[in-house]
Design a protein around this motif. Structure first.
Motif, PDB file in Angstrom:
ATOM      1  N   LEU A 114       0.819  -1.211   0.000  1.00 14.16           N
ATOM      2  CA  LEU A 114       0.000   0.000   0.000  1.00 14.16           C
ATOM      3  C   LEU A 114       0.852   1.261   0.000  1.00 14.16           C
ATOM      4  O   LEU A 114       0.624   2.198  -0.783  1.00 14.16           O
ATOM      5  N   HIS A 115       1.853   1.295   0.862  1.00 13.11           N
ATOM      6  CA  HIS A 115       2.568   2.550   1.076  1.00 13.11           C
ATOM      7  C   HIS A 115       3.692   2.779   0.075  1.00 13.11           C
ATOM      8  O   HIS A 115       4.044   3.931  -0.202  1.00 13.11           O
ATOM      9  N   GLN A 116       4.213   1.710  -0.483  1.00 12.72           N
ATOM     10  CA  GLN A 116       5.174   1.895  -1.564  1.00 12.72           C
ATOM     11  C   GLN A 116       4.459   2.295  -2.849  1.00 12.72           C
ATOM     12  O   GLN A 116       4.950   3.129  -3.611  1.00 12.72           O
ATOM     13  N   THR A 117       3.282   1.724  -3.064  1.00 14.53           N
ATOM     14  CA  THR A 117       2.523   2.035  -4.271  1.00 14.53           C
ATOM     15  C   THR A 117       2.021   3.470  -4.268  1.00 14.53           C
ATOM     16  O   THR A 117       1.993   4.132  -5.305  1.00 14.53           O
TER      17      THR A 117
ATOM     18  N   LEU B 233       3.431   6.032  -3.421  1.00 12.34           N
ATOM     19  CA  LEU B 233       4.481   6.979  -3.795  1.00 12.34           C
ATOM     20  C   LEU B 233       4.473   7.274  -5.287  1.00 12.34           C
ATOM     21  O   LEU B 233       5.066   8.261  -5.729  1.00 12.34           O
ATOM     22  N   ASP B 234       3.828   6.401  -6.080  1.00 12.31           N
ATOM     23  CA  ASP B 234       3.728   6.660  -7.517  1.00 12.31           C
ATOM     24  C   ASP B 234       2.765   7.819  -7.758  1.00 12.31           C
ATOM     25  O   ASP B 234       1.689   7.888  -7.154  1.00 12.31           O
ATOM     26  N   TYR B 235       3.130   8.724  -8.646  1.00 10.65           N
ATOM     27  CA  TYR B 235       2.306   9.903  -8.893  1.00 10.65           C
ATOM     28  C   TYR B 235       0.922   9.547  -9.419  1.00 10.65           C
ATOM     29  O   TYR B 235      -0.019  10.337  -9.326  1.00 10.65           O
ATOM     30  N   ASN B 236       0.772   8.339  -9.962  1.00 13.59           N
ATOM     31  CA  ASN B 236      -0.490   7.901 -10.543  1.00 13.59           C
ATOM     32  C   ASN B 236      -1.374   7.160  -9.549  1.00 13.59           C
ATOM     33  O   ASN B 236      -2.408   6.624  -9.931  1.00 13.59           O
ATOM     34  N   CYS B 237      -0.969   7.088  -8.277  1.00 15.73           N
ATOM     35  CA  CYS B 237      -1.669   6.251  -7.310  1.00 15.73           C
ATOM     36  C   CYS B 237      -1.982   7.016  -6.031  1.00 15.73           C
ATOM     37  O   CYS B 237      -1.153   7.789  -5.535  1.00 15.73           O
ATOM     38  N   GLN B 238      -3.161   6.774  -5.502  1.00 22.10           N
ATOM     39  CA  GLN B 238      -3.593   7.388  -4.245  1.00 22.10           C
ATOM     40  C   GLN B 238      -4.076   6.306  -3.298  1.00 22.10           C
ATOM     41  O   GLN B 238      -4.809   5.396  -3.692  1.00 22.10           O
ATOM     42  N   LEU B 239      -3.669   6.387  -2.032  1.00 24.51           N
ATOM     43  CA  LEU B 239      -4.111   5.457  -0.998  1.00 24.51           C
ATOM     44  C   LEU B 239      -5.311   6.063  -0.274  1.00 24.51           C
ATOM     45  O   LEU B 239      -5.236   7.170   0.256  1.00 24.51           O
ATOM     46  N   VAL B 240      -6.427   5.333  -0.262  1.00 24.20           N
ATOM     47  CA  VAL B 240      -7.659   5.812   0.357  1.00 24.20           C
ATOM     48  C   VAL B 240      -8.055   4.851   1.470  1.00 24.20           C
ATOM     49  O   VAL B 240      -8.149   3.647   1.254  1.00 24.20           O
ATOM     50  N   GLU B 241      -8.277   5.380   2.661  1.00 20.94           N
ATOM     51  CA  GLU B 241      -8.742   4.566   3.785  1.00 20.94           C
ATOM     52  C   GLU B 241     -10.271   4.608   3.825  1.00 20.94           C
ATOM     53  O   GLU B 241     -10.868   5.676   3.878  1.00 20.94           O
ATOM     54  N   LEU B 242     -10.899   3.447   3.820  1.00 20.94           N
ATOM     55  CA  LEU B 242     -12.358   3.352   3.765  1.00 20.94           C
ATOM     56  C   LEU B 242     -13.006   3.256   5.137  1.00 20.94           C
ATOM     57  O   LEU B 242     -14.191   3.542   5.297  1.00 20.94           O
ATOM     58  N   GLY B 243     -12.243   2.815   6.144  1.00 17.96           N
ATOM     59  CA  GLY B 243     -12.786   2.594   7.479  1.00 17.96           C
ATOM     60  C   GLY B 243     -11.984   1.514   8.175  1.00 17.96           C
ATOM     61  O   GLY B 243     -10.842   1.253   7.814  1.00 17.96           O
ATOM     62  N   GLU B 244     -12.587   0.882   9.190  1.00 15.76           N
ATOM     63  CA  GLU B 244     -11.881  -0.118   9.981  1.00 15.76           C
ATOM     64  C   GLU B 244     -12.623  -1.451  10.005  1.00 15.76           C
ATOM     65  O   GLU B 244     -13.849  -1.507   9.878  1.00 15.76           O
ATOM     66  N   THR B 245     -11.852  -2.508  10.221  1.00 12.29           N
ATOM     67  CA  THR B 245     -12.388  -3.853  10.393  1.00 12.29           C
ATOM     68  C   THR B 245     -12.812  -4.047  11.850  1.00 12.29           C
ATOM     69  O   THR B 245     -12.638  -3.165  12.699  1.00 12.29           O
TER      70      THR B 245
END
Length: 375
Positions: A121-124, A126-138
């Protein structure tokens, strides 16, 4: 001699381990569930001799036919997983191995750790074309995370990919890692063409709680997430509820749900033939996708798979059928084997983490073949 599973995705119970030729084990059930088949444990030994490990409750596991012609995987470095001699007599699964080091891991399939998941998740991101989105918790308080690859623009197709609803099917997240690696390769023409036409919404692990707990099929509450899509809840299946809500907010033009199959030694897909809205347009898209994948990789085949649902008889609690009907879109479940691809066998590694990654890369070519016709 010591056997332990007190680590991420570990699962085994020690009944007896008093000598290398008398090791008796049992797989622990998923929490609040009768499902079990996934195992992952470490053997520490000073004995330079053949070790015989018997999993005594294999015959009453979730998919006992899955043990036929199956070989367990082992690793000394937790990086390279190879097949080891394994036998099944209808009751007991017996693993025989001569350790070449003091510590060796055994597993049902090459594990995909929670730490590797977080790294992905966190390495990906870093790519300018990628955004990490948190949806909530388990239910156990872990993040439900989604990667958005591509720049959302009017007219672009919305392609959703989910993996590992069933946590023991770790090949699903290996496939996603390979797919992401190619999708974010600026020098890859298929990736560039796709990102000009589409945005990818990717959930690499739908069930992080079950993955860490060493479950085969369920989340922390014992829910089979791939039977929760019609009426999910935050109390029982927040993982599905959160992803489903985001789908309804964004929309879906194509959906792929990655899985592993215990019994069939093949790669195959299962579509939406049984949903009420299934029509010739969806059938043509399915055919184009399958024919392209058959062309680009001999790892895929269409002869063996699940029986097709009769019209209107689909189980609408499954992800693929619910999404396909809700959004009137191409929707596929992608299945990979725990054993080997019988059409292209590899005695040393069987179906593996690396082969799963490469299949993920090939799936992008099949996706490109249909992207212009999705709507």
């Amino acid at each position: 001699m010591k056997i332990t599973s007190n680590f991420d995705s570990g699962n085994i119970e020690v009944i007896q381990a008093d000598s290398p030729d008398n090791i008796q084990l049992a797989i622990r059930k998923d929490n609040e569930s009768d499902f079990y088949q996934w195992f992952h444990f470490r053997l520490s030994t000073e004995h330079a001799e053949l070790h015989t490990l018997k999993i005594t409750n294999a015959g009453t596991s979730a998919y006992p036919d899955g043990w036929k012609d199956y070989q367990a995987v082992a690793s000394y470095d937790r990086q390279s997983w190879f097949r080891v001699e394994t036998e099944y007599d209808g009751t007991t699964l017996t693993i025989k191995h001569f350790p070449e080091a003091e510590s060796v891991y055994f597993a049902y399939f090459a594990p995909y750790s929670y730490e590797r998941h977080m790294d992905l998740l966190h390495q990906t991101q870093l790519d300018y074309n990628c955004q990490l989105v948190e949806l909530g918790e388990t239910l156990d308080g872990r993040d439900m995370s989604m990667l958005v690859v591509g720049e959302p623009e009017a007219g672009k197709k919305k392609i959703w990919i989910t993996a590992r609803q069933h946590p023991g099917e770790s090949m699903a997240e290996w496939l996603v890692e390979g797919l992401l690696e190619r999708l974010l390769d600026e020098d890859d023409g298929v990736a560039r063409a796709l990102l000009n036409k589409a945005v990818f919404y990717i959930v690499p692990n739908m069930n992080p709680d079950g993955s860490v707990r060493g479950h085969l099929r369920t989340n922390a509450a014992g829910a089979n997430l791939n039977r929760e899509w019609l009426t999910p809840s935050m109390e029982k299946s927040p993982e599905v509820y959160l992803v489903r809500q985001k789908m309804l907010e964004i929309g879906v033009d194509m959906f792929l749900d990655m899985h592993g199959d215990e019994n069939l030694p093949y790669n195959f897909v299962a579509g939406t033939e049984g949903v009420p809205s299934y029509n010739d347009r969806i059938k043509a898209l399915e055919t184009q996708f399958k024919q392209t994948l058959l062309t680009v990789t001999p790892e895929f085949q269409t002869e063996f798979g699940y029986e097709l649902d009769e019209p209107g008889k689909a189980n609408m609690t499954l992800a693929t059928t619910w999404v396909g009907e809700q959004f009137k879109c191409l929707a596929y479940t992608v299945e990979m084997p725990f054993k080997d691809n019988a059409n292209l066998p590899d005695d040393a590694y069987g179906w593996s983490d690396i082969r799963s990654m490469k299949l993920g890369q090939d799936i992008l070519t099949a996706t490109l073949a249909v992207v212009d016709q999705l709507r």
